[in-house]
Design a protein around this motif. Structure first.
Motif, mmCIF file in Angstrom:
data_model
loop_
_atom_site.group_PDB
_atom_site.id
_atom_site.type_symbol
_atom_site.label_atom_id
_atom_site.label_comp_id
_atom_site.label_asym_id
_atom_site.label_seq_id
_atom_site.Cartn_x
_atom_site.Cartn_y
_atom_site.Cartn_z
ATOM 1 N N ALA A 17 1.166 -1.030 0.333
ATOM 2 C CA ALA A 17 0.073 0.258 -0.179
ATOM 3 C C ALA A 17 0.862 0.621 -0.011
ATOM 4 C CB ALA A 17 -0.560 -0.283 1.094
ATOM 5 N N ASN A 18 0.290 1.759 -0.367
ATOM 6 C CA ASN A 18 1.055 3.573 -0.581
ATOM 7 C C ASN A 18 1.990 3.619 -1.778
ATOM 8 O OD1 ASN A 18 -1.409 4.912 0.895
ATOM 9 N ND2 ASN A 18 -0.627 3.875 3.270
ATOM 10 N N LEU A 19 2.561 2.593 -2.225
ATOM 11 C CA LEU A 19 4.006 3.003 -3.016
ATOM 12 C C LEU A 19 3.662 3.482 -3.781
ATOM 13 C CD1 LEU A 19 6.491 1.059 -2.968
ATOM 14 C CD2 LEU A 19 5.862 0.226 -6.309
ATOM 15 N N ASP A 20 4.924 4.515 -3.607
ATOM 16 C CA ASP A 20 5.668 5.712 -3.983
ATOM 17 C C ASP A 20 5.833 6.411 -5.158
ATOM 18 O OD1 ASP A 20 7.766 6.427 -2.846
ATOM 19 O OD2 ASP A 20 7.019 7.117 -1.427
ATOM 20 N N THR A 21 5.730 7.355 -5.067
ATOM 21 C CA THR A 21 6.756 7.457 -7.151
ATOM 22 C C THR A 21 8.730 7.977 -6.457
ATOM 23 O OG1 THR A 21 6.782 10.004 -6.937
ATOM 24 C CG2 THR A 21 5.007 8.564 -8.102
ATOM 25 N N MET A 25 10.025 5.343 -8.982
ATOM 26 C CA MET A 25 11.868 5.587 -9.792
ATOM 27 C C MET A 25 12.422 7.084 -8.739
ATOM 28 S SD MET A 25 13.283 6.003 -12.281
ATOM 29 C CE MET A 25 12.161 4.588 -13.472
ATOM 30 N N PRO A 26 13.188 6.221 -8.116
ATOM 31 C CA PRO A 26 14.292 6.496 -6.713
ATOM 32 C C PRO A 26 15.101 7.867 -7.875
ATOM 33 C CG PRO A 26 15.326 4.514 -6.861
ATOM 34 C CD PRO A 26 13.880 4.372 -8.124
ATOM 35 N N LYS A 27 14.899 8.778 -6.877
ATOM 36 C CA LYS A 27 15.800 10.685 -6.968
ATOM 37 C C LYS A 27 17.002 9.561 -8.003
ATOM 38 C CE LYS A 27 17.886 11.015 -2.489
ATOM 39 N NZ LYS A 27 17.839 9.684 -2.680
ATOM 40 N N GLN A 28 17.755 8.732 -7.760
ATOM 41 C CA GLN A 28 19.944 8.675 -8.581
ATOM 42 C C GLN A 28 19.002 9.080 -10.172
ATOM 43 O OE1 GLN A 28 18.343 7.310 -5.824
ATOM 44 N NE2 GLN A 28 19.394 4.697 -6.441
ATOM 45 N N PHE A 29 18.120 8.322 -10.193
ATOM 46 C CA PHE A 29 17.669 8.192 -11.905
ATOM 47 C C PHE A 29 16.866 9.111 -12.733
ATOM 48 C CE2 PHE A 29 18.077 4.082 -9.851
ATOM 49 C CZ PHE A 29 18.737 3.337 -9.924
ATOM 50 N N LEU A 30 17.123 10.658 -12.023
ATOM 51 C CA LEU A 30 16.267 11.501 -12.749
ATOM 52 C C LEU A 30 17.357 12.718 -13.055
ATOM 53 C CD1 LEU A 30 13.452 12.857 -9.831
ATOM 54 C CD2 LEU A 30 13.632 10.119 -11.623
ATOM 55 N N CYS A 79 1.863 7.432 -5.399
ATOM 56 C CA CYS A 79 1.631 8.283 -4.125
ATOM 57 C C CYS A 79 2.635 9.034 -4.553
ATOM 58 C CB CYS A 79 0.560 8.366 -3.322
ATOM 59 S SG CYS A 79 2.031 7.209 -1.923
ATOM 60 N N GLY A 80 2.911 10.532 -3.643
ATOM 61 C CA GLY A 80 4.204 10.745 -3.295
ATOM 62 C C GLY A 80 4.241 12.362 -4.545
ATOM 63 N N SER A 81 5.451 11.947 -4.921
ATOM 64 C CA SER A 81 6.228 13.225 -5.542
ATOM 65 C C SER A 81 5.341 13.263 -7.286
ATOM 66 C CB SER A 81 7.385 13.282 -5.703
ATOM 67 O OG SER A 81 7.877 12.319 -6.666
ATOM 68 N N SER A 82 5.417 14.821 -8.154
ATOM 69 C CA SER A 82 4.689 14.622 -8.992
ATOM 70 C C SER A 82 5.689 13.390 -10.243
ATOM 71 C CB SER A 82 4.363 15.561 -9.533
ATOM 72 O OG SER A 82 5.627 16.802 -10.108
ATOM 73 N N ARG A 83 6.688 13.299 -9.749
ATOM 74 C CA ARG A 83 7.717 13.026 -11.293
ATOM 75 C C ARG A 83 7.511 11.950 -11.854
ATOM 76 N NH1 ARG A 83 12.263 9.901 -7.614
ATOM 77 N NH2 ARG A 83 11.998 12.420 -6.326
ATOM 78 N N GLU A 84 6.798 12.750 -13.691
ATOM 79 C CA GLU A 84 6.221 11.497 -14.457
ATOM 80 C C GLU A 84 6.994 10.392 -14.721
ATOM 81 O OE1 GLU A 84 3.944 13.330 -18.492
ATOM 82 O OE2 GLU A 84 5.600 14.242 -18.125
ATOM 83 N N HIS A 85 8.949 10.512 -14.190
ATOM 84 C CA HIS A 85 9.279 9.264 -14.323
ATOM 85 C C HIS A 85 8.752 8.108 -14.288
ATOM 86 C CE1 HIS A 85 11.217 13.144 -14.041
ATOM 87 N NE2 HIS A 85 12.890 13.295 -15.328
ATOM 88 N N SER A 102 -6.829 1.838 -6.229
ATOM 89 C CA SER A 102 -6.935 3.752 -5.992
ATOM 90 C C SER A 102 -5.128 4.375 -6.530
ATOM 91 C CB SER A 102 -7.260 4.055 -4.650
ATOM 92 O OG SER A 102 -6.408 3.714 -3.490
ATOM 93 N N PHE A 103 -5.344 5.362 -6.767
ATOM 94 C CA PHE A 103 -4.061 5.748 -7.606
ATOM 95 C C PHE A 103 -3.540 6.548 -6.650
ATOM 96 C CE2 PHE A 103 -5.245 2.360 -10.148
ATOM 97 C CZ PHE A 103 -3.538 1.430 -10.779
ATOM 98 N N GLY A 104 -2.193 7.664 -6.492
ATOM 99 C CA GLY A 104 -1.960 8.711 -6.902
ATOM 100 C C GLY A 104 -2.753 9.913 -7.324
ATOM 101 N N GLU A 105 -3.274 10.975 -7.450
ATOM 102 C CA GLU A 105 -3.960 11.713 -7.879
ATOM 103 C C GLU A 105 -3.034 12.117 -9.255
ATOM 104 O OE1 GLU A 105 -6.493 15.726 -8.442
ATOM 105 O OE2 GLU A 105 -5.908 14.769 -6.980
ATOM 106 N N ILE A 106 -1.787 12.872 -9.288
ATOM 107 C CA ILE A 106 -0.836 12.976 -10.307
ATOM 108 C C ILE A 106 -0.372 11.527 -11.271
ATOM 109 C CG2 ILE A 106 1.343 14.417 -10.901
ATOM 110 C CD1 ILE A 106 0.663 16.280 -8.181
ATOM 111 N N PHE A 107 0.168 10.623 -10.518
ATOM 112 C CA PHE A 107 0.312 9.978 -10.819
ATOM 113 C C PHE A 107 -1.019 8.690 -12.060
ATOM 114 C CE2 PHE A 107 1.054 5.222 -11.557
ATOM 115 C CZ PHE A 107 2.471 5.039 -11.938
ATOM 116 N N TYR A 108 -1.438 9.112 -12.021
ATOM 117 C CA TYR A 108 -3.123 8.792 -12.682
ATOM 118 C C TYR A 108 -2.372 9.756 -13.839
ATOM 119 C CZ TYR A 108 -7.899 7.181 -14.245
ATOM 120 O OH TYR A 108 -8.760 6.778 -14.848
#
Length: 216
Positions: A17-21, A25-30, A79-85, A102-108
């Motif tokens: 549950a609540n697996l966030d962005t 996709m961790p930050k080091q790959f952005l 859920c979490g940050s808005s990263r499209e990555h 359910s999904f995080g709104e921005i991710f959806y």
């Protein structure tokens, strides 16, 4: 019938549950300047340990799940940050769809605009799919019928909803840019009317730059 009417897949269960962005996709790959090369980062901290060795217990590392292209996920996935990555990485890894309650709104929005199908089922239906998948020895065969808005497995048939815009995008094979370009004729007509009514605004930046170039 469009080739995009029914998505066929082989699904793995990721029940967190609540697996966030940040986990998807961790930050080091952005750090790249485009969207390429993101597949290695997908679920990196779940797939690998601190020494960079694959975790054999993680489902996507198991040979039987090498052909997985759909996920049955826990609630509030993305859920979490808005990263499209996170969406781009899932697609580059080979995923075409995620099923959850359910999904995080921005991710959806990011997913649907990039044609990563997200099917929202009731939590009891998701749990039934998880039990069915976990009873087998490999990925669960699934199909997502976009025309009739149904998810089907050997043991379950459940309905879901999509906005008509997203449904048409999938049926017509369009991302958000392609969908916008279907209005190309109307956009051009509006532009002609706009410049006819206010010609002094047309190409104003280009004209101003040309005047400045003559001064210098």
């Amino acid at each position: 019938m469009s080739e995009h009417t029914i998505l066929h897949g082989r699904a793995a269960v990721l029940p967190l549950a609540n697996l966030d962005t940040d986990q998807i996709m961790p930050k080091q790959f952005l750090r790249g300047i485009d969207k390429s090369g993101l597949a290695p980062g997908l679920f990196y901290d779940l797939r690998f340990d601190g020494a960079g060795q694959a975790r054999p217990e993680f489902i996507l590392n198991q040979p039987a799940y090498a052909s997985t292209n759909m996920l049955i996920a826990g609630p509030n996935y993305g859920c979490g940050s808005s990263r499209e990555h996170a969406v781009w990485g899932m697609q580059q890894f080979g995923f075409t769809a995620v099923i959850a309650s359910s999904f995080g709104e921005i991710f959806y929005s990011n997913a649907m605009n990039n044609r990563l199908m997200l099917a929202v089922l009731r939590e009891d239906e998701v749990q039934a799919l998880m039990r069915e998948a976990q009873a087998g020895t490999g990925p669960l065969a699934l199909e997502i019928d976009v025309e009739n808005l149904r998810v089907r497995s050997p043991g379950l048939s459940a309905s879901f909803t999509l906005s008509e815009r997203h449904r048409r995008m999938f049926l017509d094979g369009l991302d958000v840019i392609g969908a916008s370009l279907t209005y190309n004729a109307q956009i051009r007509q509006f532009a002609r009317q706009h410049w006819a009514a206010q010609p002094w605004l047309k190409d104003v930046a280009h004209i101003t730059r040309k005047r400045l170039d003559t001064i210098t």
